[in-house]
Write an enzyme that holds these catalytic residues in place. Structure first.
Site, PDB file in Angstrom:
ATOM      1  N   CYS A  94       4.641   9.321  -0.039  1.00 46.03           N
ATOM      2  CA  CYS A  94       3.938   8.037  -0.037  1.00 46.03           C
ATOM      3  C   CYS A  94       3.358   7.741   1.334  1.00 46.03           C
ATOM      4  O   CYS A  94       4.064   7.285   2.242  1.00 46.03           O
ATOM      5  CB  CYS A  94       4.902   6.931  -0.458  1.00 46.03           C
ATOM      6  SG  CYS A  94       4.156   5.306  -0.369  1.00 46.03           S
ATOM      7  N   CYS A 101       3.572   4.103   2.482  1.00 43.53           N
ATOM      8  CA  CYS A 101       4.911   3.647   2.886  1.00 43.53           C
ATOM      9  C   CYS A 101       5.233   4.169   4.289  1.00 43.53           C
ATOM     10  O   CYS A 101       5.790   3.465   5.107  1.00 43.53           O
ATOM     11  CB  CYS A 101       5.997   4.173   1.953  1.00 43.53           C
ATOM     12  SG  CYS A 101       5.611   4.081   0.229  1.00 43.53           S
ATOM     13  N   ASP A 102       4.905   5.431   4.531  1.00 43.48           N
ATOM     14  CA  ASP A 102       5.428   6.107   5.728  1.00 43.48           C
ATOM     15  C   ASP A 102       4.368   6.487   6.759  1.00 43.48           C
ATOM     16  O   ASP A 102       4.712   6.966   7.843  1.00 43.48           O
ATOM     17  CB  ASP A 102       6.173   7.392   5.303  1.00 43.48           C
ATOM     18  CG  ASP A 102       7.317   7.068   4.353  1.00 43.48           C
ATOM     19  OD1 ASP A 102       7.908   5.992   4.502  1.00 43.48           O
ATOM     20  OD2 ASP A 102       7.599   7.881   3.460  1.00 43.48           O
TER      21      ASP A 102
END
Ligand code: NDP
Length: 314
Positions: A136, A139-140
């Protein structure tokens, strides 16, 4: 264990689940919805959604899902956190257990558990999970500012993630196993025109390396041909974007699934092999897999439940 009863239980909280909730509530079915372990579903991990009708300027995936949830709340959908751990669809009311020690007895069920990111299956992926390996980018990605990263895959997700990461990282490798991108034309053009993205066609990942955290990937170009070439790239982040696996393990043996694990639906409706159990969204969609088609099938599932309960009262 607490036992709850509902006419309509919705399992999953992506566009399909929330839309089913909105329609079932408005049909006075007082639906209960379990959100699962990723409330809002896959869209909460994407960036801009530019193709959901009604948002001419596009909308952030997280905000879109927050809006859908708000709309479901407005119609009093009973939204609960929790993951379904066991189901018994052998007789009605159906019995569903959750990880919160709750048992739900439901007259009808809508499965909208979506799908989860796939991994390549390399042992190194586990070794470096959280230490450079992710599925992701939104997200990261933040952790890879001014670093070098790679994205694996040639579809729309991979292109989207590569473009997103190109705003953060110094260099992005896109590792594509074929000699073409499967993504839509507009995404292909954006990727190929981006000077920070280097597309490695005909290339597979065979391993990852690094002392304490990820430092690079072992790649092979034109594997199995006379021109086969092995080489390494130095990267700090390795992002998987190679498609998804339907979240149906808990339904195995209870309803018909296809060979990959997607729920089989019949007659152009959301009916599954068990009367009274319906499926909507990516969990039953091998073909379209769009937010708008998931929302549409959530609507269909709620209408199918309404009709089923009228014809099959308990
Ligand atoms: P896709 O199934 O479309 O693409 C998966 C990609 O990963 C393909 O390039 C595939 O290669 C590659 N791949 C699969 N397995 C491996 C493997 N083991 N090793 C290396 N590469 C592998 O998945 P997406 O998640 O990209 O998209 C799913 C659906 O969602 C599509 O319909 C897409 O259009 C849609 N989508 C739409 C978006 C938008 O419109 N904004 C954004 C994101 C997704 P190969 O081509 O060789 O099979």
């Amino acid at each position: 264990m607490e036992t709850l009863k509902t006419k309509c239980l919705i399992i999953g909280s992506g566009p399909a689940g929330y839309t089913a909730g909105i329609y079932a509530s408005r049909a006075n079915l007082k639906p209960m919805l379990f959100e699962g372990n990723q409330p809002g579903g896959q869209l909460t991990t994407t960036t801009e959604v530019e193709n959901f009708p009604g948002y001419p300027e596009g909308i952030n995936g997280f905000d879109l899902m927050a809006d859908l949830r708000k709309q479901a709340e407005r119609f009093n959908v009973d939204i609960r956190s929790g993951l379904v751990t066991k189901v018994d669809f052998s007789k009605r009311p159906f019995r569903v257990e959750t990880d919160g020690d709750v048992v739900v007895e439901a007259e009808a069920v809508i499965i909208s558990t979506g799908a989860s990111a796939k991994y390549l299956g390399l042992a190194d992926e586990n070794k470096y999970k959280g230490l450079g390996v992710s599925a992701c980018a939104t997200c990261d990605g933040f952790f890879y500012r001014k670093k070098r990263v790679a994205v694996v895959g040639g579809g729309d997700t991979a292109c989207e993630e590569a473009l997103y990461l190109s705003n953060l990282a110094t260099e992005v490798f896109l590792i594509v196993r074929k000699d073409y991108l499967r993504a839509s034309k507009v995404m292909q053009e954006r990727v190929l025109a981006n000077p920070k993205i280097k597309v490695l066609f005909n290339t597979n990942t065979v391993g990852l390396f690094g002392e304490d955290a990820l430092e690079g990937a072992h790649l092979v170009e034109r594997k199995g041909t006379p021109e086969e070439q092995h080489f390494d790239i130095a990267i700090d982040g390795f992002f998987l974007a190679i498609g998804h696996q339907p979240n149906t393990r808990v339904f195995e043996g209870q309803i018909n699934l296809d060979s990959v694990g997607y729920v089989e639906t019949y007659n152009g409706t959301t009916e599954t092999s068990v009367p009274g159990v319906f499926a909507a969204g990516d969990v039953a969609d091998t073909r379209y897999r769009q937010a708008i088609t998931a929302a549409g099938s959530g609507c269909k599932a709620a209408l199918d439940v309404e009709r089923f309960l009228l014809e099959n009262p308990l």
